[in-house]
Structure formats: C-alpha cells, structure tokens
Design a protein around this motif. Structure first.
Motif, mmCIF file in Angstrom:
data_model
loop_
_atom_site.group_PDB
_atom_site.id
_atom_site.type_symbol
_atom_site.label_atom_id
_atom_site.label_comp_id
_atom_site.label_asym_id
_atom_site.label_seq_id
_atom_site.Cartn_x
_atom_site.Cartn_y
_atom_site.Cartn_z
ATOM 1 N N GLU A 3 0.822 -1.219 0.000
ATOM 2 C CA GLU A 3 0.000 0.000 0.000
ATOM 3 C C GLU A 3 0.849 1.258 0.000
ATOM 4 O O GLU A 3 0.494 2.254 -0.652
ATOM 5 C CB GLU A 3 -0.963 -0.007 1.194
ATOM 6 C CG GLU A 3 -2.155 -0.918 1.010
ATOM 7 C CD GLU A 3 -3.330 -0.519 1.887
ATOM 8 O OE1 GLU A 3 -3.210 0.447 2.669
ATOM 9 O OE2 GLU A 3 -4.383 -1.165 1.763
ATOM 10 N N LEU A 6 1.919 1.917 -3.500
ATOM 11 C CA LEU A 6 0.781 2.358 -4.302
ATOM 12 C C LEU A 6 0.396 3.805 -3.994
ATOM 13 O O LEU A 6 0.101 4.591 -4.900
ATOM 14 C CB LEU A 6 -0.420 1.435 -4.073
ATOM 15 C CG LEU A 6 -0.337 0.061 -4.740
ATOM 16 C CD1 LEU A 6 -1.478 -0.825 -4.253
ATOM 17 C CD2 LEU A 6 -0.387 0.196 -6.259
ATOM 18 N N ALA A 107 -5.348 0.468 -5.089
ATOM 19 C CA ALA A 107 -5.182 0.300 -6.537
ATOM 20 C C ALA A 107 -6.330 0.952 -7.301
ATOM 21 O O ALA A 107 -6.133 1.470 -8.409
ATOM 22 C CB ALA A 107 -5.085 -1.181 -6.892
ATOM 23 N N LEU A 110 -5.622 4.631 -7.451
ATOM 24 C CA LEU A 110 -4.639 4.879 -8.505
ATOM 25 C C LEU A 110 -5.303 4.841 -9.880
ATOM 26 O O LEU A 110 -5.027 5.691 -10.740
ATOM 27 C CB LEU A 110 -3.517 3.848 -8.420
ATOM 28 C CG LEU A 110 -2.411 3.958 -9.476
ATOM 29 C CD1 LEU A 110 -1.722 5.315 -9.416
ATOM 30 C CD2 LEU A 110 -1.397 2.820 -9.304
ATOM 31 N N THR A 134 3.495 1.997 -13.472
ATOM 32 C CA THR A 134 2.225 2.480 -12.922
ATOM 33 C C THR A 134 1.059 2.018 -13.780
ATOM 34 O O THR A 134 0.054 1.504 -13.273
ATOM 35 C CB THR A 134 2.232 4.022 -12.851
ATOM 36 O OG1 THR A 134 3.306 4.456 -12.014
ATOM 37 C CG2 THR A 134 0.916 4.550 -12.299
ATOM 38 N N ARG A 137 0.366 -1.751 -13.395
ATOM 39 C CA ARG A 137 -0.333 -2.083 -12.144
ATOM 40 C C ARG A 137 -1.813 -1.797 -12.264
ATOM 41 O O ARG A 137 -2.647 -2.598 -11.810
ATOM 42 C CB ARG A 137 0.273 -1.288 -10.969
ATOM 43 C CG ARG A 137 -0.387 -1.610 -9.636
ATOM 44 C CD ARG A 137 -0.109 -3.049 -9.232
ATOM 45 N NE ARG A 137 -0.814 -3.430 -8.027
ATOM 46 C CZ ARG A 137 -2.068 -3.923 -7.997
ATOM 47 N NH1 ARG A 137 -2.725 -4.087 -9.136
ATOM 48 N NH2 ARG A 137 -2.622 -4.265 -6.863
#
Length: 210
Positions: A3, A6, A107, A110, A134, A137
C-alpha cells in the motif's frame, strides 16, 4: 506492490495533474471532459472529493442521498468546486498527498487518478508520459476488478496484450486486443475514444461498439 508504494504512485499522478492544470485558462477549465457528465473543473473537484472522504463520511453521504450513488457523487463534487477554478485547483493541490479514501483498494484510487487525469488531458491535447510500471499495475487491477468501473466485465473473454509493456491477461483463446497499456486501461474504463489506438478482433467488444 504494498500500500505504501501504491500511495506513492497515487501522489505522483495527482502532483503531475496539478502541474498540468496550473496552465489552463478559463475556457479550458469550463470545457467538457471524457467523463461526459462533467467539465474539466468538475472532474478535478470530483478527484478532490474522493481524496477527502474516509469510510465514515462516504457512508454518511450514501445514506444522506438514499443510496443514490450518482446523487452522492454530485453532492460531494459540489462541496469541492469552490468559488472559481483557482479555488478548485487549490483544493486539489491540498489533497495531492492525502491517503484518505472510500472503502476501496488503493489500486482503485490509482486507477481513478489515471483515468480521470486522461479524462481531462485528452480533450485538451495534453500528453503525459506515464511510468509503464504504474500503468501496468492499473491494467492488472482493472482486468480483475469491477470495484469502481465494470472494467473486468468489459475485458471478459478477451485476450489483452500491451505493445509497450509487460501487461498481458485474459483467455488464451479469447478475441485479441492489443495496443498501448494506457489505451487498454481507458477502454476497460469505458472510454471508447481510445479504441482507435487498439487492434484485434476484440476491440469492438471492449469498447462497446459491437
């Protein structure tokens, strides 16, 4: 990624967007975004709202709006608009390093930063050179999740492969879809405008243009 890592990516994307927003004029702030219900300014306020709502406030808003999630989004967005676009931007800047979120995975936060950043940049002709790690992911998360957008459902039965990075997922015998990782993410997020950047028999399925 853990985390902490992220969150670092989320903060980097927010900071990059804040930098791009700093040069916009009034007409650009008021122009439409790829999130068709919202102007550029409203998308920014929506991102600020998302970075300002912990689980308790998020649930309070849901209850206040009687589980009408669209109404809740509009209500929280209006709270973050401010008096003008300068205030909208300042509020967003203050939220850049926030780790507050609704009860969703980091996530997903993001993913929202990437997708809504493109919702703003694409219509304005602004290009960002996203780190491929990035994007990868987010693509991996979107392919297996339907948490904030039905991305997993859009990709179901398809074989996705990135031409600019390591992302590859889906049924081995599924209709192929290939292209840049960003275009794959945006297609999974329901932005059909990116279909022109994809190739393969499954493009119409993932973009909803069958």
């Amino acid at each position: 990624m853990d985390e902490s890592t992220l969150w670092g990516l989320v903060h980097a994307e927010r900071a990059a967007l804040a930098e791009d927003l700093a040069g916009l004029n009034q007409t650009q702030w008021d122009s439409g975004s790829l999130c068709t219900e919202f102007t550029v300014r409203e998308v920014v306020a929506h991102l600020t709202a998302g970075a300002s709502l912990g689980p308790a406030r998020w649930m309070a808003g849901v209850i206040r709006c009687r589980f009408d999630f669209d109404a809740m989004v509009a209500y929280r967005l209006a709270q973050q608009l401010g008096a003008d676009h300068n205030e909208t931007l300042e509020r967003f800047r203050r939220a850049v390093t926030s780790t507050t979120k609704a009860p969703i995975p980091v996530a997903a936060v993001l993913g929202e930063a990437i997708v809504h950043g493109e919702d703003i940049r694409r219509p304005l002709g602004i290009r960002r050179d996203y780190p491929i790690a990035t994007l990868t992911r987010v693509a991996e998360y979107f392919h297996r999740s339907n948490t904030t957008v039905p991305s997993g459902r859009r990709a179901r039965g398809l074989r996705l492969s990135a031409t600019d990075g390591p992302f590859s997922a889906g049924a081995p015998d599924g209709a192929p879809v290939s292209g840049g990782t960003l275009a794959l993410i945006m297609a999974m997020a329901g932005r059909s405008a990116y279909g022109a950047e994809l190739t393969g028999a499954g493009v119409a399925a993932i973009t909803g243009t069958e």
